[in-house]
Write an enzyme that holds these catalytic residues in place. Structure first.
Site, PDB file in Angstrom:
ATOM      1  N   GLY A 234     -11.246  -9.316 -52.202  1.00 55.68           N
ATOM      2  CA  GLY A 234      -9.699  -9.383 -52.798  1.00 55.68           C
ATOM      3  C   GLY A 234      -9.544 -10.786 -53.687  1.00 55.68           C
ATOM      4  O   GLY A 234     -10.463 -11.490 -54.166  1.00 55.68           O
ATOM      5  N   SER A 235      -8.362 -11.166 -53.746  1.00 58.83           N
ATOM      6  CA  SER A 235      -7.883 -11.999 -54.448  1.00 58.83           C
ATOM      7  C   SER A 235      -8.197 -13.543 -53.897  1.00 58.83           C
ATOM      8  O   SER A 235      -8.335 -13.694 -52.536  1.00 58.83           O
ATOM      9  CB  SER A 235      -6.214 -11.981 -54.925  1.00 58.83           C
ATOM     10  OG  SER A 235      -5.775 -12.296 -53.690  1.00 58.83           O
ATOM     11  N   THR A 236      -8.154 -14.503 -54.753  1.00 55.53           N
ATOM     12  CA  THR A 236      -8.617 -15.902 -53.927  1.00 55.53           C
ATOM     13  C   THR A 236      -7.344 -16.484 -53.137  1.00 55.53           C
ATOM     14  O   THR A 236      -7.789 -16.886 -52.113  1.00 55.53           O
ATOM     15  CB  THR A 236      -8.832 -16.873 -55.147  1.00 55.53           C
ATOM     16  OG1 THR A 236      -9.854 -16.303 -55.769  1.00 55.53           O
ATOM     17  CG2 THR A 236      -8.806 -18.211 -54.583  1.00 55.53           C
ATOM     18  N   GLY A 239      -7.920 -14.396 -49.976  1.00 56.68           N
ATOM     19  CA  GLY A 239      -9.040 -14.794 -49.396  1.00 56.68           C
ATOM     20  C   GLY A 239      -9.239 -16.132 -48.645  1.00 56.68           C
ATOM     21  O   GLY A 239      -9.664 -16.399 -47.590  1.00 56.68           O
ATOM     22  N   GLU A 256     -15.808 -12.450 -51.169  1.00 55.40           N
ATOM     23  CA  GLU A 256     -15.989 -12.207 -52.378  1.00 55.40           C
ATOM     24  C   GLU A 256     -14.545 -12.297 -53.222  1.00 55.40           C
ATOM     25  O   GLU A 256     -13.780 -11.240 -52.956  1.00 55.40           O
ATOM     26  CB  GLU A 256     -16.727 -11.038 -52.852  1.00 55.40           C
ATOM     27  CG  GLU A 256     -17.230 -10.865 -54.441  1.00 55.40           C
ATOM     28  CD  GLU A 256     -16.745  -9.952 -55.349  1.00 55.40           C
ATOM     29  OE1 GLU A 256     -15.775 -10.555 -56.210  1.00 55.40           O
ATOM     30  OE2 GLU A 256     -17.049  -8.809 -55.029  1.00 55.40           O
ATOM     31  N   CYS A 290     -13.579  -7.219 -60.486  1.00 53.99           N
ATOM     32  CA  CYS A 290     -13.398  -8.785 -60.387  1.00 53.99           C
ATOM     33  C   CYS A 290     -14.497  -9.455 -61.229  1.00 53.99           C
ATOM     34  O   CYS A 290     -14.444 -10.460 -61.522  1.00 53.99           O
ATOM     35  CB  CYS A 290     -13.945  -8.875 -58.821  1.00 53.99           C
ATOM     36  SG  CYS A 290     -15.179  -8.219 -58.226  1.00 53.99           S
TER      37      CYS A 290
END
Length: 495
Positions: A234-236, A239, A256, A290
């Site tokens: 997913g998104s940083t 994450g 990831e 991504c």
């Protein structure tokens, strides 16, 4: 197995080998992004449901870990058979739930099949080591054992294969799994897996699927004390939070996260090949990948021709409902994602970039408030403009000019992300020399950034993640080593 479909009953969780109603009895509507119609309802899981899933996973783990390699391999073969049997049904589910075109659906099934096939090899690859000892009469044995219970939190963009790449190898390696799919794609990213594995005869509790809103149960899933590994895609920003919650319980985080991938095109590059790669790498599945191209870095001597040709190709791409067989660019997953990417475009133009084409929605007959965004090309972009410095996650191609290779490398690396990238140069050797200088986990020379093969490591650097997927990379994430020493002869001690 009967053919599955969106019209089936998906209103139960899968916990401890049973289909069960959510603790609160409530459901969540699933919307078709193309038609904006509600097409299914899934359970609105609660923290009590999450706890029940982990309790079942913990109870089943010892038995499953002791299963012989052939037994676990058979389970993966059953999964492969189910994927083949349900191929068309899954493509349709991806269209109706994720807004995926036919091409996206076919690619997803292909990737998921590759991942399940690779997972089927893992039980026989869990080999230990034998090490000599400094102590007379001692034998050192290092075993590789399952980590325990693996949490899988999967995203909505490629829900089938991004769940598969964690669920299948985790189970194949002898772990139990709690799967929490995205709220946008709870069927094909979650509940479908319980049905695909129905013929595998897994012990109750090996696979558990809990659907629900991330805002309501996400923290409990990410921080559950039973979990030994947390695999998140997913998104940083999310994450970082998930990794911190996992670390509180000393669970291994396999993250990831986001990307800001550059497609570098030098003055000597073959523009035909570079443009072909650019079109696919920017617009496949609406750019909701991504590892898609987020920035096009193009040498100033070919910049104008590159932009003109990219615009021509972008304007020729069929955009519309994912249910139209000819569609390439379908709908964005929801309004918030659509509005955010269009805002990035507006901010980039306001900052001085030129909108060459796109930047607006495409109407679908009979649908109010379409989620389809036209393929968009921006020129005269700089690295600090919104569409370039943020992960726009849409069918948007910002083009940035550079004067030499050193500048291109500096621009490519000038981001917190380091996931993937691509290079087109005079030849493969020149491209490899540039690739060596890029701060990314993956680079593809003479291609575009969207590549994934289950037998090749997949990982990012910097803010794009930690840990890795595929092959031995993820096997290491979901297993641990155990040192057992065998003292065959009496040992002499100093006291």
């Amino acid at each position: 197995m009967t053919q599955l479909g969106i019209a089936d009953d998906w209103s139960a969780l899968y916990i401890d080998g049973e289909w069960t109603e959510a603790d609160g009895g409530e459901t969540i509507a699933v919307e078709d992004p193309s038609t904006r119609e509600t097409v299914a309802h899934v359970p609105r899981g609660t923290e009590a449901d999450v706890d029940a899933a982990y309790e079942a996973a913990a109870a089943a783990q010892e038995e499953w870990a002791a299963a012989p390699p052939a037994r676990r391999e058979e389970a993966m073969q059953s999964l492969l058979d189910a994927l083949e049997d349900q191929h068309e049904s899954i493509v349709d589910l991806l269209s109706r739930e994720a807004g995926g075109s036919r091409a996206m659906g076919e690619t997803s099934v292909q990737l998921a099949t590759d991942q399940a096939a690779e997972a089927a090899t893992l039980p026989r690859r869990m080999k230990g080591e034998h090490a000599a000892s400094n102590v007379p009469g001692k034998e050192n044995v290092v075993e590789r054992i399952p980590a325990g219970t693996v949490t899988v939190i999967s995203p909505w963009n490629f829900p089938l294969n991004l769940s598969m790449r964690a669920v299948a190898p985790a189970i194949a390696a002898g772990n139990t799994v709690v799967l929490k799919p995205s709220t946008n794609t709870p069927i094909v990213g979650g509940l479908l897996f319980a049905k695909l594995l129905a013929e595998a005869d897994l012990p109750d509790g090996v696979l558990n699927v809990v659907t629900g809103r991330g805002s309501e149960i996400g923290d409990r899933v990410a921080s559950h004390p039973v979990s030994d590994v947390v695999a998140f895609t997913g998104s940083t920003p999310v994450g970082r939070q998930v990794a911190a919650q996992a670390a509180e319980n000393l669970a291994t985080p396999a993250m990831e996260l986001g990307g800001n991938n550059a497609h570098i095109v030098t003055a000597e590059a073959d523009l035909d090949r570079a443009i072909d790669a650019a079109v696919f790498g920017s617009f496949v599945h609406q750019g909701q990948v991504c590892i898609s191209i987020n920035r096009h870095l193009v040498h100033e001597s070919v910049h104008d021709e590159y932009v003109d040709r990219l615009v021509e190709r972008a304007e020729s791409i069929p955009a519309g409902s994912a249910h139209d067989p000819g569609t390439i660019v379908g709908p964005i997953i929801d309004e918030s994602q659509r509005d955010q990417m269009l805002e990035y475009v507006e901010e980039t133009v306001a900052a001085g970039a030129t909108l060459e084409t796109g930047g607006e929605t495409v109407s679908i007959e009979g649908v109010d408030d379409s989620l389809v965004v036209a393929p968009t090309v921006l020129s005269e972009v700089t690295n600090d403009m919104s569409a370039a410095c943020f992960e726009h996650f849409g069918p948007i191609a910002p083009v940035i000019s550079f004067s030499d290779v050193d500048e291109a490398v500096a621009l490519a690396n000038d981001t917190e992300y380091g996931l993937s990238g691509s290079v087109h140069a005079s030849d493969v050797a020149a491209g490899k020399a540039i690739a060596d200088r890029l701060e990314t986990g993956m680079v593809h020379v003479g291609d575009q950034p969207i590549n994934d093969e289950a037998h090749v490591p997949f990982s990012g650097t910097k803010a794009s993640g930690m840990g890795g997927y595929n092959a031995d990379e993820f096997l290491r994430e979901v297993t641990e080593t155990k040192w057992i020493s065998l003292q065959h002869e009496p040992r002499e001690y100093p006291f």
